[in-house]
Design a protein around this motif. Sequence first.
Motif, PDB file in Angstrom:
ATOM      1  N   ARG A   4       0.840  -1.204   0.000  1.00 41.69           N
ATOM      2  CA  ARG A   4       0.000   0.000   0.000  1.00 41.69           C
ATOM      3  C   ARG A   4       0.873   1.251   0.000  1.00 41.69           C
ATOM      4  N   TRP A   5       0.501   2.207  -0.880  1.00 41.56           N
ATOM      5  CA  TRP A   5       1.038   3.559  -0.812  1.00 41.56           C
ATOM      6  C   TRP A   5      -0.079   4.493  -0.363  1.00 41.56           C
ATOM      7  N   ARG A   6       0.275   5.425   0.498  1.00 45.07           N
ATOM      8  CA  ARG A   6      -0.658   6.465   0.931  1.00 45.07           C
ATOM      9  C   ARG A   6      -0.005   7.812   0.626  1.00 45.07           C
ATOM     10  N   ALA A   7      -0.780   8.770   0.093  1.00 35.30           N
ATOM     11  CA  ALA A   7      -0.219  10.083  -0.240  1.00 35.30           C
ATOM     12  C   ALA A   7      -1.303  11.147  -0.193  1.00 35.30           C
ATOM     13  N   ARG A   8      -0.875  12.400  -0.038  1.00 31.76           N
ATOM     14  CA  ARG A   8      -1.814  13.508   0.013  1.00 31.76           C
ATOM     15  C   ARG A   8      -2.600  13.632  -1.291  1.00 31.76           C
ATOM     16  N   HIS A   9      -1.933  13.382  -2.445  1.00 28.61           N
ATOM     17  CA  HIS A   9      -2.604  13.516  -3.734  1.00 28.61           C
ATOM     18  C   HIS A   9      -2.328  12.268  -4.575  1.00 28.61           C
ATOM     19  N   VAL A  10      -3.368  11.697  -5.141  1.00 21.84           N
ATOM     20  CA  VAL A  10      -3.230  10.553  -6.036  1.00 21.84           C
ATOM     21  C   VAL A  10      -3.980  10.876  -7.326  1.00 21.84           C
ATOM     22  N   LEU A  11      -3.278  10.766  -8.454  1.00 20.44           N
ATOM     23  CA  LEU A  11      -3.937  10.963  -9.747  1.00 20.44           C
ATOM     24  C   LEU A  11      -4.515   9.611 -10.163  1.00 20.44           C
ATOM     25  N   ALA A  12      -5.738   9.354  -9.722  1.00 19.50           N
ATOM     26  CA  ALA A  12      -6.402   8.082  -9.966  1.00 19.50           C
ATOM     27  C   ALA A  12      -7.129   8.110 -11.308  1.00 19.50           C
ATOM     28  N   HIS A  13      -7.754   6.989 -11.667  1.00 21.51           N
ATOM     29  CA  HIS A  13      -8.481   6.877 -12.931  1.00 21.51           C
ATOM     30  C   HIS A  13      -9.928   6.549 -12.625  1.00 21.51           C
ATOM     31  N   GLN A  14     -10.844   7.294 -13.247  1.00 22.67           N
ATOM     32  CA  GLN A  14     -12.264   7.101 -12.987  1.00 22.67           C
ATOM     33  C   GLN A  14     -13.073   7.636 -14.168  1.00 22.67           C
ATOM     34  N   ASP A  15     -14.108   6.899 -14.549  1.00 29.75           N
ATOM     35  CA  ASP A  15     -15.014   7.325 -15.622  1.00 29.75           C
ATOM     36  C   ASP A  15     -14.269   7.631 -16.920  1.00 29.75           C
ATOM     37  N   GLY A  16     -13.252   6.841 -17.219  1.00 28.93           N
ATOM     38  CA  GLY A  16     -12.553   6.984 -18.487  1.00 28.93           C
ATOM     39  C   GLY A  16     -11.437   8.005 -18.520  1.00 28.93           C
ATOM     40  N   GLY A  17     -11.163   8.671 -17.394  1.00 30.43           N
ATOM     41  CA  GLY A  17     -10.109   9.674 -17.388  1.00 30.43           C
ATOM     42  C   GLY A  17      -9.481   9.783 -16.008  1.00 30.43           C
ATOM     43  N   HIS A  18      -8.482  10.657 -15.892  1.00 34.65           N
ATOM     44  CA  HIS A  18      -7.837  10.870 -14.607  1.00 34.65           C
ATOM     45  C   HIS A  18      -8.754  11.648 -13.666  1.00 34.65           C
ATOM     46  N   ALA A  19      -8.623  11.374 -12.373  1.00 33.06           N
ATOM     47  CA  ALA A  19      -9.373  12.087 -11.340  1.00 33.06           C
ATOM     48  C   ALA A  19      -8.482  12.258 -10.122  1.00 33.06           C
ATOM     49  N   LEU A  20      -8.535  13.442  -9.486  1.00 33.88           N
ATOM     50  CA  LEU A  20      -7.693  13.724  -8.332  1.00 33.88           C
ATOM     51  C   LEU A  20      -8.329  13.189  -7.056  1.00 33.88           C
ATOM     52  N   LEU A  21      -7.573  12.360  -6.368  1.00 30.26           N
ATOM     53  CA  LEU A  21      -7.993  11.784  -5.095  1.00 30.26           C
ATOM     54  C   LEU A  21      -7.130  12.382  -3.994  1.00 30.26           C
ATOM     55  N   ARG A  22      -7.758  13.079  -3.040  1.00 26.55           N
ATOM     56  CA  ARG A  22      -7.009  13.678  -1.940  1.00 26.55           C
ATOM     57  C   ARG A  22      -6.940  12.697  -0.784  1.00 26.55           C
ATOM     58  N   ASP A  23      -5.773  12.614  -0.169  1.00 23.46           N
ATOM     59  CA  ASP A  23      -5.538  11.682   0.940  1.00 23.46           C
ATOM     60  C   ASP A  23      -5.965  10.274   0.529  1.00 23.46           C
ATOM     61  N   GLY A  24      -5.327   9.799  -0.518  1.00 21.80           N
ATOM     62  CA  GLY A  24      -5.722   8.530  -1.100  1.00 21.80           C
ATOM     63  C   GLY A  24      -4.746   7.401  -0.848  1.00 21.80           C
ATOM     64  N   GLU A  25      -5.200   6.206  -1.165  1.00 20.95           N
ATOM     65  CA  GLU A  25      -4.381   5.012  -1.026  1.00 20.95           C
ATOM     66  C   GLU A  25      -4.455   4.198  -2.312  1.00 20.95           C
ATOM     67  N   VAL A  26      -3.323   3.598  -2.659  1.00 22.44           N
ATOM     68  CA  VAL A  26      -3.237   2.666  -3.784  1.00 22.44           C
ATOM     69  C   VAL A  26      -2.656   1.368  -3.236  1.00 22.44           C
ATOM     70  N   VAL A  27      -3.328   0.269  -3.540  1.00 20.95           N
ATOM     71  CA  VAL A  27      -2.874  -1.038  -3.073  1.00 20.95           C
ATOM     72  C   VAL A  27      -2.708  -1.944  -4.281  1.00 20.95           C
ATOM     73  N   TRP A  28      -1.604  -2.660  -4.316  1.00 16.03           N
ATOM     74  CA  TRP A  28      -1.415  -3.638  -5.384  1.00 16.03           C
ATOM     75  C   TRP A  28      -0.963  -4.967  -4.818  1.00 16.03           C
ATOM     76  N   GLN A  29      -1.337  -5.996  -5.526  1.00 17.63           N
ATOM     77  CA  GLN A  29      -0.901  -7.345  -5.180  1.00 17.63           C
ATOM     78  C   GLN A  29      -0.088  -7.886  -6.330  1.00 17.63           C
ATOM     79  N   ASP A  30       1.137  -8.291  -6.036  1.00 19.37           N
ATOM     80  CA  ASP A  30       2.082  -8.716  -7.081  1.00 19.37           C
ATOM     81  C   ASP A  30       2.252  -7.579  -8.074  1.00 19.37           C
ATOM     82  N   ASP A  31       1.755  -7.699  -9.323  1.00 17.84           N
ATOM     83  CA  ASP A  31       1.980  -6.655 -10.325  1.00 17.84           C
ATOM     84  C   ASP A  31       0.726  -5.855 -10.675  1.00 17.84           C
ATOM     85  N   THR A  32      -0.379  -6.052  -9.953  1.00 17.95           N
ATOM     86  CA  THR A  32      -1.659  -5.500 -10.368  1.00 17.95           C
ATOM     87  C   THR A  32      -2.313  -4.687  -9.257  1.00 17.95           C
TER      88      THR A  32
END
Length: 501
Positions: A4-32
């Motif tokens: 898991r990575w946690r950061a103040r700003h995450v440029l996530a993907h939503q509804d076909g484009g990039h979306a800004l997520l504040r105080d967000g988390e990204v979790v990956w398992q192996d390569d995905t």
Amino acid sequence: MRTRWRARHVLAHQDGGHALLRDGEVVWQDDTVIYVGPRYEGEVDEERDLGESLVMPGLIDLDALTDVDHLVLDSWAGPERGKGLQWSMDYFTHRRHDVFTPQERATIREYALAQLALHGITTFMPIASEVHSRWAEPYDELVDMAGTARRIGLRGYLGPAYRSGVNVVLPDGTRDVAFDEEEGRAGLRDAVRFLDHLDERADPLLTGVLLPCRIETLTEELLGETARIARERGALIRLHALQGLAEREIIQRRHDGLTPLELLDKHGLLGPNLLIPHTVLLDRHPAVHGEDRGDLALLAASGISVIHCPQTSLRYSEMLHSFRAYREAGVNLCLGTDSFPPDLIRGMDVGVHLAKIAEGRSDAAPAEHYVEAATLGGARALGREDLGRIAVGAQADLVAFSLDDIRDGVMDDPVRTFLLNGTARQATNSVVAGNPVLVDGALPGTDLPRLARDAQALFEKMRAAYSERDTERRDTGTLFPPTFPAFRAAGSAGPESGSPA
């Protein structure tokens, strides 16, 4: 392995484009990637709190410098001095040779790939100058580069560059292309052999592609064979074309008046598997017709991708006319660096402002359009819907840029402010396919001080070799004069020697 990575700003993907997520988390398992959102409730094996950072999809550089930079030597050259930076006919005919040994070349590649990783690039397609090679790029050199890319952990789209000819300066000072067709055929054989090598290796991070050199250095035979092999193998092609007036003049003179774009079309190269760096000299360019006569529509209909290198174009006094026009025509735009520094953040900022100049309007190319080109556009060019985005199911290719330095200034929108005030040197961490590449600003297992020393020595060797290729055999002091004269110590000749104590 779940991270898991946690950061103040995450440029996530939503509804076909990039979306800004504040105080967000990204979790990956192996390569995905398995989670993107405000708070992950499951268990993880490792985690990093990156604090005041912007986490983005890994940057995709499709014209990535894998050489010792020559732009520092030639981007400020006037017409007369610039002629000395090409091969002379005498050098082409009698004296061409490799400036570097294979081991030195391997060091150069390691240095360049380390630079890409340090600047937050996770996926690259290489570009190197052939000026200081005996001809182009041999098979063994690319095998070595593949190994280096894999050790550092980058995702590479690789192939040896090949050509049938080389730009030369004739004895009367004019420019032309001198050909050695058998060299071109041998280079293509090496390119196919390398495709086979990577197919057999079956490494998910390494993909073989066809990388012919500049369009004016290819015979019609080589253009046609490249198109045929790409169709048979399902391979991508990257071909530098539509770069400048000298290329256009040479092509029209040698090919019965055809423009470079018409020559590509003649040989069936215009298609979704073609990537063209620069692509500035279309009909709408002021030096051609200054108006749109259908070139953009042809590019868009063919599905090709334009690799825009704004920072390098600016340094050679060029730009797209214009980014917005290409985008609105439906042309897929992606980005490349093509020179040092391999800094796509600076490149995006330069591109935003060049677009303003090209169109005379401040909203010609918003920052978000350039970010899309560096991520989603690159992914489209590669045919990879799992790259260029932070979304569940995508590859875990991520980069974090620190935004906590007072020198970055005050914060408005994190993306727009970062592009305006920051650089890619703020990259602190990156992962490719879930594996760490850049860790707290360092590359584990890579001796950066050694690479810096070695690269400087090899640059000096490269610089010295320009003299032997020059038509007039001028020394490097003449070819590359300093910005200012050297300071004279007290007691040396001259009316202004020394200075008061």
